[in-house]
Design an enzyme around this catalytic site. Structure first.
Site, PDB file in Angstrom:
ATOM      1  N   SER A 184     -43.677  -6.036  16.174  1.00 12.93           N
ATOM      2  CA  SER A 184     -44.344  -4.886  16.789  1.00 12.93           C
ATOM      3  C   SER A 184     -43.399  -3.797  17.280  1.00 12.93           C
ATOM      4  O   SER A 184     -43.796  -2.640  17.348  1.00 12.93           O
ATOM      5  CB  SER A 184     -45.240  -5.359  17.933  1.00 12.93           C
ATOM      6  OG  SER A 184     -44.507  -6.154  18.832  1.00 12.93           O
ATOM      7  N   HIS A 212     -50.327  -6.772  13.578  1.00 13.71           N
ATOM      8  CA  HIS A 212     -49.992  -5.414  13.106  1.00 13.71           C
ATOM      9  C   HIS A 212     -49.995  -5.309  11.586  1.00 13.71           C
ATOM     10  O   HIS A 212     -49.654  -4.266  11.043  1.00 13.71           O
ATOM     11  CB  HIS A 212     -48.618  -4.990  13.634  1.00 13.71           C
ATOM     12  CG  HIS A 212     -48.605  -4.668  15.085  1.00 13.71           C
ATOM     13  ND1 HIS A 212     -49.050  -3.461  15.591  1.00 13.71           N
ATOM     14  CD2 HIS A 212     -48.225  -5.405  16.159  1.00 13.71           C
ATOM     15  CE1 HIS A 212     -48.915  -3.460  16.901  1.00 13.71           C
ATOM     16  NE2 HIS A 212     -48.424  -4.626  17.279  1.00 13.71           N
ATOM     17  N   LYS A 243     -56.872  -3.887  17.215  1.00 11.88           N
ATOM     18  CA  LYS A 243     -56.047  -2.866  16.562  1.00 11.88           C
ATOM     19  C   LYS A 243     -56.850  -2.283  15.381  1.00 11.88           C
ATOM     20  O   LYS A 243     -57.814  -1.581  15.614  1.00 11.88           O
ATOM     21  CB  LYS A 243     -54.691  -3.456  16.151  1.00 11.88           C
ATOM     22  CG  LYS A 243     -53.924  -4.087  17.347  1.00 11.88           C
ATOM     23  CD  LYS A 243     -52.486  -4.371  17.024  1.00 11.88           C
ATOM     24  CE  LYS A 243     -51.813  -5.301  18.026  1.00 11.88           C
ATOM     25  NZ  LYS A 243     -51.727  -4.833  19.401  1.00 11.88           N
TER      26      LYS A 243
HETATM   27  C1  LIG Z   1     -47.998  -9.269  17.423  1.00 11.46           C
HETATM   28  C2  LIG Z   1     -49.029  -9.238  18.507  1.00 11.46           C
HETATM   29  N1  LIG Z   1     -49.669 -10.373  18.824  1.00 11.46           N
HETATM   30  C3  LIG Z   1     -50.609 -10.417  19.781  1.00 11.46           C
HETATM   31  C4  LIG Z   1     -50.956  -9.283  20.488  1.00 11.46           C
HETATM   32  C5  LIG Z   1     -51.990  -9.371  21.550  1.00 11.46           C
HETATM   33  O1  LIG Z   1     -53.197  -8.937  21.018  1.00 11.46           O
HETATM   34  P1  LIG Z   1     -54.483  -8.832  21.968  1.00 11.46           P
HETATM   35  O2  LIG Z   1     -54.462  -7.448  22.522  1.00 11.46           O
HETATM   36  O3  LIG Z   1     -55.634  -9.106  21.071  1.00 11.46           O
HETATM   37  O4  LIG Z   1     -54.321  -9.876  23.017  1.00 11.46           O
HETATM   38  C6  LIG Z   1     -50.333  -8.068  20.197  1.00 11.46           C
HETATM   39  C7  LIG Z   1     -50.700  -6.864  20.964  1.00 11.46           C
HETATM   40  O5  LIG Z   1     -49.926  -6.073  21.367  1.00 11.46           O
HETATM   41  C8  LIG Z   1     -49.345  -8.046  19.190  1.00 11.46           C
HETATM   42  O6  LIG Z   1     -48.702  -6.918  18.904  1.00 11.46           O
END
Ligand SMILES: Cc1ncc(COP(=O)(O)O)c(C=O)c1O
Length: 391
Positions: A184, A212, A243
């Protein structure tokens, strides 16, 4: 109120302000989109959302949520095994399994929860966990909650280190390899073909968080796994509904019938926390359908990502290379990243700055993110702002 605590908390906050790393919550008075109405700023162009396919305020996504609310009310009012599961949960889970190329899927109120569900549940007393150093915070915390026999944090995407660590693990250990699909903060892709190959050689399980990647990569938007032609070959995929897939909230684990069944029985965020609201289940389902029905959303996102990278280079910036819709520009110190983000906002462009400890010290950055909702005129206006703030 305990005054000692208030003073201690106050000085911690003062340190954040002093280091200029205090994060403000900027207030929006319009829906998420290519431009938003921001309190005290007026209209600004958004280059910092995960609204990759521009579906967060899509009329059909909104309508599906309203219909879900009208039909099923606000929510389950308890956990699913106690109070029942709504039809849209099953429909969404079927759609997510199809999307991921797996037998089954199970939803959670966030991908954070999904990671905290699947990683501890699949960790037994023999387990060795192998986790990329740049994995998302939710994976890091999930590993902390698990009780593996041991864990190896391998340097980012270092396949030699991963291979050596797998070879050194006891032969009878359960081995879990954890990786983001798209990282990310860097925007780069996991080396999934090599990871899958190493997993086969060492009888390891691969868990990919593709938050992502889904809705961004792969011919039909199925994510990093599709991008590499590995659909059906990855043991567990986790993802977010917050997202590309509607942008509301929610997450899921996609895997075999057996893994999802065990999660429904054992994973603590499923057993002790309410289900995804049916409004979200309905709107996320519509978002998945729209992505598959309208491939032009994906091509528009890809065109914008390619074009804006080129525009940034022409304007004198050096974005990190990548194939996803995340375009980081490293600026150095945290305060510099914050200042650049502020100057861009003064120019009507919303791009967030990230510093230590979210990214390594000295590698603070602004992170530009693309959306299918951005029109060429937004990109033109945004690049003009980037030119103006360049020092
Ligand atoms: C790679 C990754 N995993 C998990 C999450 C968490 O997602 P959620 O907002 O659904 O908890 C994010 C959010 O920033 C993320 O970028």
């Amino acid at each position: 109120m305990n005054t000692t605590l208030t003073e201690q908390v106050g000085s911690e906050l003062a340190e954040l302000h002093e280091a200029r790393t205090y994060k403000r919550f900027l207030t929006l008075s319009s829906a998420q989109g290519p431009v938003v109405e921001m309190a005290g700023r007026g209209e600004v162009i958004v280059l910092s959302s995960n609204n990759y396919l521009g579906l967060a305020a899509h009329p059909e996504v909104v309508r599906a949520g309203i219909e879900g609310l009208e039909r099923y009310g606000a929510g389950t009012a308890s956990v699913r095994f106690i109070c029942g599961t709504f039809e849209p949960h099953h429909e969404l889970e079927r759609a997510l399994a199809d999307l991921s190329g797996t037998e089954a899927a199970l939803t959670y109120v966030s991908c954070w929860n999904a990671n905290e569900a699947v990683i501890p549940t699949l960790t037994d007393a023999s387990t060795v966990i192998f986790t990329d150093a740049l994995n998302h915070a939710s994976i890091i915390d999930a590993v902390r909650l698990s009780r593996p026999a041991s864990k190896v944090i391998y340097p980012h995407s270092d396949m030699v280190a991963l291979r050596d660590a797998l070879a050194a693990a006891p032969g009878d250990a359960r081995k879990l390899i954890l990786t983001d699909g798209v990282f990310s903060m860097e925007g780069d892709l996991a080396r999934l073909p090599e990871i899958a190959e190493l997993a086969r050689e060492h009888d390891a399980v691969v868990i990919v968080d593709d938050s992502h990647g889904v809705g961004v990569l792969g011919e039909t938007g199925r994510g990093t796994v599709e991008h590499y032609g590995l659909l059906g070959e990855i043991d567990v995929i986790t993802g977010t509904l917050g997202k590309a897939l509607g942008g509301a909230a929610g997450g899921y684990v996609a895997s075999s019938e057996e893994v999802c069944d065990l999660l429904s029985q054992r994973s603590r965020p499923q057993l002790f926390s309410n289900a995804l609201p049916p409004t979200v289940a309905c709107s996320a389902l519509r978002a998945v359908e729209l992505m598959l029905e309208q491939p032009e959303l994906l091509s528009s996102l890809r065109d914008s990502s390619r074009l804006f990278r080129e525009m940034l280079v022409e304007a004198g910036y050096a974005p990190l290379e990548g194939e996803a819709a995340i375009i980081p520009i490293i600026v150095g110190e945290t305060a510099e990243a914050m200042a650049l983000s502020e100057r861009l906002l003064d120019e009507g462009v919303f791009v967030t700055g990230f510093g230590y400890p979210v990214v390594p010290e000295g590698a603070a950055r602004i992170r530009v993110q693309m959306s299918a909702a951005l029109e060429p005129e937004h990109l033109e206006r945004a690049i003009e702002a980037f030119r103006r703030v360049k020092t």
